[in-house]
Design a protein around this motif. Structure first.
Motif, PDB file in Angstrom:
ATOM      1  N   TYR A 157       0.846  -1.251  -0.054  1.00  0.00           N
ATOM      2  CA  TYR A 157       0.060   0.187   0.171  1.00  0.00           C
ATOM      3  C   TYR A 157       0.825   1.235   0.133  1.00  0.00           C
ATOM      4  O   TYR A 157       2.005   1.323   0.523  1.00  0.00           O
ATOM      5  CB  TYR A 157      -0.953  -0.060   1.248  1.00  0.00           C
ATOM      6  CG  TYR A 157      -0.268   0.133   2.478  1.00  0.00           C
ATOM      7  CD1 TYR A 157      -0.347   1.577   3.167  1.00  0.00           C
ATOM      8  CD2 TYR A 157       0.167  -0.724   3.403  1.00  0.00           C
ATOM      9  CE1 TYR A 157       0.226   1.562   4.225  1.00  0.00           C
ATOM     10  CE2 TYR A 157       0.832  -0.482   4.443  1.00  0.00           C
ATOM     11  CZ  TYR A 157       0.864   0.820   4.999  1.00  0.00           C
ATOM     12  OH  TYR A 157       1.571   1.045   6.227  1.00  0.00           O
ATOM     13  N   ALA A 158       0.309   2.240  -0.653  1.00  0.00           N
ATOM     14  CA  ALA A 158       1.215   3.506  -0.728  1.00  0.00           C
ATOM     15  C   ALA A 158       0.655   4.474   0.329  1.00  0.00           C
ATOM     16  O   ALA A 158      -0.273   4.676   0.630  1.00  0.00           O
ATOM     17  CB  ALA A 158       0.970   4.108  -2.196  1.00  0.00           C
ATOM     18  N   SER A 159       1.873   5.305   0.705  1.00  0.00           N
ATOM     19  CA  SER A 159       1.302   6.323   1.596  1.00  0.00           C
ATOM     20  C   SER A 159       2.020   7.579   1.267  1.00  0.00           C
ATOM     21  O   SER A 159       2.717   7.723   0.353  1.00  0.00           O
ATOM     22  CB  SER A 159       1.757   5.963   2.976  1.00  0.00           C
ATOM     23  OG  SER A 159       2.997   6.394   3.365  1.00  0.00           O
ATOM     24  N   ALA A 160       1.549   8.723   2.002  1.00  0.00           N
ATOM     25  CA  ALA A 160       2.134  10.239   1.661  1.00  0.00           C
ATOM     26  C   ALA A 160       3.380  10.226   2.163  1.00  0.00           C
ATOM     27  O   ALA A 160       4.118  11.470   2.096  1.00  0.00           O
ATOM     28  CB  ALA A 160       1.283  11.166   2.393  1.00  0.00           C
ATOM     29  N   GLY A 161       4.026   9.209   2.854  1.00  0.00           N
ATOM     30  CA  GLY A 161       5.316   9.286   3.362  1.00  0.00           C
ATOM     31  C   GLY A 161       5.497   8.561   4.821  1.00  0.00           C
ATOM     32  O   GLY A 161       4.576   8.149   5.401  1.00  0.00           O
ATOM     33  N   ASN A 162       6.740   8.537   5.164  1.00  0.00           N
ATOM     34  CA  ASN A 162       7.018   7.524   6.469  1.00  0.00           C
ATOM     35  C   ASN A 162       6.414   8.381   7.614  1.00  0.00           C
ATOM     36  O   ASN A 162       6.547   9.416   7.770  1.00  0.00           O
ATOM     37  CB  ASN A 162       8.436   7.487   6.583  1.00  0.00           C
ATOM     38  CG  ASN A 162       9.019   6.034   5.850  1.00  0.00           C
ATOM     39  OD1 ASN A 162       8.488   5.180   5.675  1.00  0.00           O
ATOM     40  ND2 ASN A 162      10.104   6.538   5.208  1.00  0.00           N
TER      41      ASN A 162
END
Length: 324
Positions: A157-162
């Motif tokens: 899954y992708a996210s906007a950042g760590n």
């Protein structure tokens, strides 16, 4: 009569000082106000900032310049505001992932969310939505979980950042459902959504404002939403909490000023934002983006921030996430 170069410099400096003194003597505001968004364009706070900026400018009597200063999960822009002049011309419009999560996520975020800022105004909150591209075989949360159990560690899954809420929601879902989806961090929500649209990543957690237009246009399919209750904007999307009650997380948007700004300037900004949020056209635009505009008085925004710092510190610790 000739005036040598040193005298010209002296006269220029004197005129500059006089001009600066005249500006300082004028009531606030007497020049444009920078509204710093510490994330890239396309995210929730960027969308909100650009929606409210014209009305905010009218209410306070100055041009509002929305300035994106992304980097380090919001730390760079937030640090910049904390260290800016204490004159009210540099303000922060941020989200809780930067202000309430980063202090636990980073060993040294470069700012103190409580002691470096004065809470100005709480604007609203919105959930995240788990999305997949059109034609994906994963249309429900049950299908996602079943596939993840069949293929441990293979789905991503992708996210906007760590360390962002979109990252931590995936970690929470992994724990709640007993699955192992791989996290792929991006530098902002826009590139994450683009790769889901392009089929490079099967899922993403995206804030509702950043995804709602894609969902309405049929370019993304919504699987589940992260709020405790269904959104009034998209009531057809089930909540993750309907299956996993402890998997809840929302992003809230608020404005802050660096500590040291005068009480008079703070009050002017708060009164201006009250006028902005009383406008039916502004509220309609924000609600259409998926924001819940339930009010939090300025006096209670500081307490909300402290509660969020404690809440997300536990989640960050449980996830094992840590950034330098």
């Amino acid at each position: 009569m000739k005036i040598n170069q040193s005298k010209w410099k002296y006269l220029f400096s004197l005129l500059s000082l006089c001009f600066a003194a005249q500006l300082a003597a004028q009531p606030y505001p007497n020049k444009p106000i920078n509204l710093v968004v510490p994330q890239a364009a396309g995210g929730t706070n960027d969308i909100v900032a650009r929606l409210i900026a014209p009305a905010f400018g009218e209410a306070i009597g100055a041009s509002i310049v929305v300035e994106n200063r992304p980097g380090a999960g919001g730390n760079i822009g937030t640090q910049g505001v904390a260290r800016s002049a204490k004159d009210g011309y540099t303000l922060l419009l941020t989200i809780n992932s930067a202000q309430a999560i980063n202090p636990s996520l980073y060993k040294n975020p470069g700012f103190d969310p409580v002691n470096d800022f004065v809470p100005l105004y709480y604007i609203g909150a919105t959930p995240y939505v788990l999305v997949s591209p059109p034609g994906s075989p994963y249309k429900t949360l049950a299908e996602v979980v079943a596939a993840a159990k069949r293929k441990p560690g293979e789905l991503s899954y992708a996210s906007a950042g760590n360390g962002t809420i979109s990252h931590l929601l995936g970690a929470m879902l992994n724990t709640s459902a007993g699955i192992e989806m791989q996290h792929i961090p991006y530098k902002g929500v826009a590139p994450a959504i683009n790769d889901v649209l392009g089929g490079q990543v099967p899922f993403a957690f995206a804030s509702l404002p950043s995804a709602i237009n894609y969902i309405k246009a049929g370019k993304l399919q919504a699987i589940a939403i992260s709020s405790a209750k269904r959104s009034s904007v998209a009531p057809e999307i089930p909540t993750i909490a309907e299956t996993y009650p402890d998997c809840v997380g929302e992003v809230w948007v608020a404005t802050f000023a660096p500590i040291g700004v005068s009480a008079d300037v703070i009050k002017k900004n708060q009164l201006a934002m009250e006028k902005v949020m009383a406008r039916a056209d502004v509220r309609e635009k924000l609600t259409a983006q998926g924001l819940d505009l339930s009010p939090v008085p300025p006096a209670k925004l500081g307490a909300l921030l402290k509660d969020e710092l404690a809440k997300w510190a536990k989640i960050v610790k449980a996830s094992g996430a840590q950034l330098d």
